[in-house]
Design an enzyme around this catalytic site. Sequence first.
Site, PDB file in Angstrom:
ATOM      1  N   ASP A 262       5.342   2.417  -3.284  1.00  0.00           N
ATOM      2  CA  ASP A 262       4.692   2.520  -4.584  1.00  0.00           C
ATOM      3  C   ASP A 262       5.069   1.271  -5.371  1.00  0.00           C
ATOM      4  OD1 ASP A 262       4.038   3.065  -7.277  1.00  0.00           O
ATOM      5  OD2 ASP A 262       4.116   5.216  -6.855  1.00  0.00           O
TER       6      ASP A 262
ATOM      7  N   ASP B 131      -6.859   1.998  -8.593  1.00  0.00           N
ATOM      8  CA  ASP B 131      -7.190   3.372  -8.992  1.00  0.00           C
ATOM      9  C   ASP B 131      -7.282   3.450 -10.513  1.00  0.00           C
ATOM     10  OD1 ASP B 131      -7.084   3.956  -6.337  1.00  0.00           O
ATOM     11  OD2 ASP B 131      -5.110   4.892  -6.381  1.00  0.00           O
TER      12      ASP B 131
ATOM     13  N   THR C 262     -13.550  -7.824  -1.187  1.00  0.00           N
ATOM     14  CA  THR C 262     -12.706  -6.740  -0.693  1.00  0.00           C
ATOM     15  C   THR C 262     -13.642  -5.670  -0.108  1.00  0.00           C
ATOM     16  OG1 THR C 262     -12.661  -5.169  -2.541  1.00  0.00           O
ATOM     17  CG2 THR C 262     -11.335  -7.163  -2.792  1.00  0.00           C
ATOM     18  N   GLU C 263     -13.037  -4.689   0.554  1.00  0.00           N
ATOM     19  CA  GLU C 263     -13.850  -3.613   1.130  1.00  0.00           C
ATOM     20  C   GLU C 263     -14.617  -2.874   0.024  1.00  0.00           C
ATOM     21  OE1 GLU C 263     -11.546  -0.687   3.236  1.00  0.00           O
ATOM     22  OE2 GLU C 263     -13.298   0.618   3.432  1.00  0.00           O
TER      23      GLU C 263
ATOM     24  N   GLU D 164       0.858  -1.195   0.000  1.00  0.00           N
ATOM     25  CA  GLU D 164       0.000   0.000   0.000  1.00  0.00           C
ATOM     26  C   GLU D 164       0.885   1.233   0.000  1.00  0.00           C
ATOM     27  OE1 GLU D 164      -3.265   0.914  -0.346  1.00  0.00           O
ATOM     28  OE2 GLU D 164      -2.412   2.904  -0.054  1.00  0.00           O
TER      29      GLU D 164
HETATM   30  N1  SAM Z   1      -7.876  -3.180  -2.735  1.00  0.00           N
HETATM   31  C1  SAM Z   1      -8.723  -2.462  -1.780  1.00  0.00           C
HETATM   32  C2  SAM Z   1     -10.161  -2.871  -1.954  1.00  0.00           C
HETATM   33  O1  SAM Z   1     -10.487  -3.481  -2.974  1.00  0.00           O
HETATM   34  O2  SAM Z   1     -10.959  -2.620  -1.043  1.00  0.00           O
HETATM   35  C3  SAM Z   1      -8.526  -0.940  -1.896  1.00  0.00           C
HETATM   36  C4  SAM Z   1      -8.906  -0.315  -3.189  1.00  0.00           C
HETATM   37  S1  SAM Z   1      -8.466   1.404  -3.282  1.00  0.00           S
HETATM   38  C5  SAM Z   1      -9.507   2.048  -4.498  1.00  0.00           C
HETATM   39  C6  SAM Z   1      -6.904   1.348  -4.136  1.00  0.00           C
HETATM   40  C7  SAM Z   1      -5.709   1.360  -3.186  1.00  0.00           C
HETATM   41  O3  SAM Z   1      -4.539   1.146  -3.936  1.00  0.00           O
HETATM   42  C8  SAM Z   1      -5.507   2.675  -2.453  1.00  0.00           C
HETATM   43  O4  SAM Z   1      -5.382   2.438  -1.068  1.00  0.00           O
HETATM   44  C9  SAM Z   1      -4.228   3.248  -3.059  1.00  0.00           C
HETATM   45  O5  SAM Z   1      -3.483   4.020  -2.135  1.00  0.00           O
HETATM   46  C10 SAM Z   1      -3.503   1.993  -3.457  1.00  0.00           C
HETATM   47  N2  SAM Z   1      -2.564   2.186  -4.584  1.00  0.00           N
HETATM   48  C11 SAM Z   1      -2.836   2.775  -5.764  1.00  0.00           C
HETATM   49  N3  SAM Z   1      -1.748   2.796  -6.560  1.00  0.00           N
HETATM   50  C12 SAM Z   1      -0.763   2.188  -5.860  1.00  0.00           C
HETATM   51  C13 SAM Z   1       0.600   1.899  -6.129  1.00  0.00           C
HETATM   52  N4  SAM Z   1       1.170   2.262  -7.281  1.00  0.00           N
HETATM   53  N5  SAM Z   1       1.334   1.251  -5.191  1.00  0.00           N
HETATM   54  C14 SAM Z   1       0.771   0.902  -4.009  1.00  0.00           C
HETATM   55  N6  SAM Z   1      -0.521   1.155  -3.685  1.00  0.00           N
HETATM   56  C15 SAM Z   1      -1.280   1.783  -4.591  1.00  0.00           C
END
Ligand code: SAM
Length: 246
Positions: free
Chosen positions: A124, A146, A221-222, A97
Amino acid sequence: MRLRNIPGAREVIAESEFVIKEEPAEGVEVDDRYHKAGDKWVKEGGRRVLGDWYVKGHWNEVFGNENPLRVEIGMGKGTFIMRMAKAFPEINFVGIEKYSSVLLRAIQKQEEENLPNVKFIRMDAEYIEDVFAEGEVDRIYLNFSDPWPKDKHAKRRLTSRQFLERYDKILKADGIVEFKTDNDDLFAFSLEEIPEAGWKIEAQTFDLHSDVQMNEGNIMTEYEERFSSQGNKIHKVIISREKVQS
Ligand code: SAM
């Protein structure tokens, strides 16, 4: 998902036994050009210490067993990975994350559960090859990633060819990526990128929860709970490499 900055989140992460820290591997010379900034080793000018994480190629030692390793990229608050780790104690899980404030929630869950087969990394995923050796990972989960809707940001999407190339390096020859989303545009983009990047589709559905076969054993997932309760259809695709590498 980006929560407001939570004071102290970085300190909790730096102290947490559940978070793997960015430390140079043994034998990597750390000279005066490197210093520690928060939980990161950085070079003069702020460049990261690339490829030097001590865990790379050593995940079996981190978990103390030879079990397969699965990774969720962008795990958010960790709902899915914690559920998976509970359901599959014979598999090791690593949740990645980007944001401290979000990772903090996953740490809090793990502090209650204390599951031996889960670790987290705040990073990242662009740098994922620094953390896992070639062929070290058995499966990658991308859940509700995202969408990055602007074309100029396409390479930041976790299903872009740039990311698929990174997954290609760390996944076992017969490893797979599982991707779920309710976002039509991101799903369409992903279906186009898959063959372009030399991957093939093993299974796909535009409505996971109505697909008896693909939904069997599905762990929510959430975001999946939130969006499906609003009536959104959940799309899922499972992919593997076109050529099985030797
Ligand atoms: N996977 C979870 C769910 O399905 O409930 C969370 C979905 S949330 C929309 C997307 C998550 O991915 C966010 O917490 C964001 O910070 C993380 N994220 C996006 N791009 C990322 C990256 N390049 N590396 C690590 N985390 C990332």
